[in-house]
Design an enzyme around this catalytic site. Sequence first.
Site, PDB file in Angstrom:
ATOM      1  N   GLU A   1      -0.972  -8.057   1.918  1.00  0.00           N
ATOM      2  CA  GLU A   1      -0.747  -6.612   1.875  1.00  0.00           C
ATOM      3  C   GLU A   1       0.312  -6.160   2.886  1.00  0.00           C
ATOM      4  O   GLU A   1       0.220  -6.468   4.073  1.00  0.00           O
ATOM      5  CB  GLU A   1      -2.044  -5.837   2.176  1.00  0.00           C
ATOM      6  CG  GLU A   1      -1.843  -4.326   1.991  1.00  0.00           C
ATOM      7  CD  GLU A   1      -2.886  -3.457   2.684  1.00  0.00           C
ATOM      8  OE1 GLU A   1      -3.566  -3.946   3.610  1.00  0.00           O
ATOM      9  OE2 GLU A   1      -2.999  -2.282   2.307  1.00  0.00           O
TER      10      GLU A   1
ATOM     11  N   ASP B   1       0.851  -1.200   0.000  1.00  0.00           N
ATOM     12  CA  ASP B   1       0.000   0.000   0.000  1.00  0.00           C
ATOM     13  C   ASP B   1       0.887   1.251   0.000  1.00  0.00           C
ATOM     14  O   ASP B   1       1.791   1.376   0.828  1.00  0.00           O
ATOM     15  CB  ASP B   1      -0.905  -0.007   1.237  1.00  0.00           C
ATOM     16  CG  ASP B   1      -2.089   0.936   1.085  1.00  0.00           C
ATOM     17  OD1 ASP B   1      -1.878   2.093   0.673  1.00  0.00           O
ATOM     18  OD2 ASP B   1      -3.223   0.511   1.379  1.00  0.00           O
TER      19      ASP B   1
ATOM     20  N   SER C   1      -7.127   3.873  -1.133  1.00  0.00           N
ATOM     21  CA  SER C   1      -6.830   2.441  -1.148  1.00  0.00           C
ATOM     22  C   SER C   1      -8.065   1.598  -1.451  1.00  0.00           C
ATOM     23  O   SER C   1      -7.939   0.484  -1.954  1.00  0.00           O
ATOM     24  CB  SER C   1      -6.240   2.015   0.189  1.00  0.00           C
ATOM     25  OG  SER C   1      -5.010   2.665   0.391  1.00  0.00           O
TER      26      SER C   1
ATOM     27  N   ASP D   1       2.281   2.655   3.263  1.00  0.00           N
ATOM     28  CA  ASP D   1       1.410   3.831   3.094  1.00  0.00           C
ATOM     29  C   ASP D   1       1.438   4.744   4.324  1.00  0.00           C
ATOM     30  O   ASP D   1       1.470   5.970   4.202  1.00  0.00           O
ATOM     31  CB  ASP D   1      -0.012   3.330   2.841  1.00  0.00           C
ATOM     32  CG  ASP D   1      -1.051   4.440   2.771  1.00  0.00           C
ATOM     33  OD1 ASP D   1      -0.956   5.278   1.860  1.00  0.00           O
ATOM     34  OD2 ASP D   1      -1.959   4.459   3.630  1.00  0.00           O
TER      35      ASP D   1
ATOM     36  N   HIS E   1      -1.735  10.988  -0.834  1.00  0.00           N
ATOM     37  CA  HIS E   1      -1.372  10.125  -1.960  1.00  0.00           C
ATOM     38  C   HIS E   1      -0.999  10.992  -3.156  1.00  0.00           C
ATOM     39  O   HIS E   1      -1.300  12.179  -3.179  1.00  0.00           O
ATOM     40  CB  HIS E   1      -2.556   9.230  -2.346  1.00  0.00           C
ATOM     41  CG  HIS E   1      -3.032   8.353  -1.235  1.00  0.00           C
ATOM     42  ND1 HIS E   1      -4.215   7.653  -1.291  1.00  0.00           N
ATOM     43  CD2 HIS E   1      -2.493   8.064  -0.025  1.00  0.00           C
ATOM     44  CE1 HIS E   1      -4.379   6.969  -0.168  1.00  0.00           C
ATOM     45  NE2 HIS E   1      -3.347   7.199   0.615  1.00  0.00           N
TER      46      HIS E   1
ATOM     47  N   THR F   1      -7.899  -2.215   1.907  1.00  0.00           N
ATOM     48  CA  THR F   1      -7.270  -3.089   0.898  1.00  0.00           C
ATOM     49  C   THR F   1      -7.745  -4.542   1.010  1.00  0.00           C
ATOM     50  O   THR F   1      -8.307  -5.073   0.033  1.00  0.00           O
ATOM     51  CB  THR F   1      -5.735  -2.990   0.975  1.00  0.00           C
ATOM     52  OG1 THR F   1      -5.367  -1.604   0.980  1.00  0.00           O
ATOM     53  CG2 THR F   1      -5.076  -3.700  -0.183  1.00  0.00           C
TER      54      THR F   1
ATOM     55  N   ASP G   1      -1.429   0.089  -4.773  1.00  0.00           N
ATOM     56  CA  ASP G   1      -2.656   0.766  -5.178  1.00  0.00           C
ATOM     57  C   ASP G   1      -2.357   2.181  -5.677  1.00  0.00           C
ATOM     58  O   ASP G   1      -2.961   2.679  -6.601  1.00  0.00           O
ATOM     59  CB  ASP G   1      -3.661   0.797  -4.013  1.00  0.00           C
ATOM     60  CG  ASP G   1      -3.005   1.109  -2.668  1.00  0.00           C
ATOM     61  OD1 ASP G   1      -1.790   1.411  -2.620  1.00  0.00           O
ATOM     62  OD2 ASP G   1      -3.721   1.053  -1.648  1.00  0.00           O
TER      63      ASP G   1
ATOM     64  N   HIS H   1       2.292   8.698   4.753  1.00  0.00           N
ATOM     65  CA  HIS H   1       1.415   9.711   5.363  1.00  0.00           C
ATOM     66  C   HIS H   1       2.127  10.455   6.488  1.00  0.00           C
ATOM     67  O   HIS H   1       1.921  11.651   6.684  1.00  0.00           O
ATOM     68  CB  HIS H   1       0.148   9.057   5.921  1.00  0.00           C
ATOM     69  CG  HIS H   1      -0.862   8.694   4.874  1.00  0.00           C
ATOM     70  ND1 HIS H   1      -1.491   9.626   4.082  1.00  0.00           N
ATOM     71  CD2 HIS H   1      -1.350   7.490   4.482  1.00  0.00           C
ATOM     72  CE1 HIS H   1      -2.325   9.018   3.257  1.00  0.00           C
ATOM     73  NE2 HIS H   1      -2.261   7.719   3.466  1.00  0.00           N
TER      74      HIS H   1
HETATM   75 MG    MG Z   1      -4.186  -0.742   2.677  1.00  0.00          MG
HETATM   76 ZN    ZN Z   2      -3.055   6.092   2.354  1.00  0.00          ZN
END
Ligand code: MG
Ligand code: ZN
Length: 371
Positions: free
Chosen positions: A255, A45, A86, A260, A333, A139, A302, A264
């Site tokens: 995943e 992710d 996502s 991700d 993102h 996800t 993603d 962030h």
């Molecule tokens: Mg995810």
């Molecule tokens: Zn995110």
Amino acid sequence: MKKLGLFLLMINFLLTNACNNTVQKSARVMPEGQTPKNIILLIGDGMGLAQVSTSFYFNDEKSNFLRFKEIGLHQNTPIGAKITDSAAGATAFSAGVKSYNGAIGVDQDTQAVETILEILSQKGLSTGVVSTSSITHATPASFYAHVRSRRMQEQIARELMDSDVDFFAGGGIKFFNKRKDGEDLIKGLELKGFTVDTAKLAKRGMSINNKYAFLLGQDYMPKMEDGRGDFLPKATNLALDYLSQDPKGFFLMVEGSQIDWGGHANDANYIIEEMKDFDKTIGEALDFAKKDGNTLVVVTADHETGGFALSSAKVRKQDDYRGLAPTFSTGGHTAALIPVFAYGPGSERFKGIYQNQEIFGKMLAGDGAAN
Ligand code: MG
Ligand code: ZN
């Protein structure tokens, strides 16, 4: 007209058969053209190319990404926005449709769309889902649930209980047993035939005649820097040990959820440690696929998170190309194209540049050997 139609139908029949023969013939020479028996989809992710690149600059071990020969790019624009989340991103992979941000296994009209996990389960294959977030997070949820919003995690937990998933591992206990409706879905899972463990992963020796649930965190799993250890590669290995007992084959989604979250947080070390873990997990999948010979492994993301860049170090505000000091351009993102890495039978279909939802068809396509 009728005669012409019949004539065309016959021509079509002849051509189709001629083609089938060619496909089967060439398939024997090039087994990559076949439909794989097993599919492993690994989603990092928020993993853009800079995140992947950390495996080449910050990893002591040789990166498992080096083992892929077939590489492509996907564009992930959702419905109604320029940048995807996502939920829409995973729904594109799982169900083959573009949808809106927040959508879990539903199309842009909030209608449920059958997922690859459901399609293959109905064909008799076994299925698994593993993640380092809550197992009800956007996800993984997009592979087994159909809800209009990713925020409906208690509903998603219920749908997981009622789903075709045979094996799952991740966090999210609270969505099963600390619910607004007061129900205990841990008990519910057991009634549905799951062996549930909320303390640890099983040792080997699981039976394909049972279903297994490993819920190992109240919400998400700890991050690597906080001692998650080898949960992800180990859970993946365990899933493969279990699922590969099915003579009909399996579908497994794994995943690396927190790449991700490092993006962030604009935290380069968070990303680097999560990428090391994900790289190791890819190694587990590839080792299995190499030994098995009939398993397709697809690794992608993603979307990219953070506008992450492997920027140069600075000395007195000047670029110093001798060192790296990663930077970020956003806390959200980005719209960057995303790399796709494929290995095994059918992997050649992942070359080129295409839309994210085409990955669904590329995983399922082939000469029908496994149909
Ligand atoms: Mg995810
Ligand atoms: Zn995110």
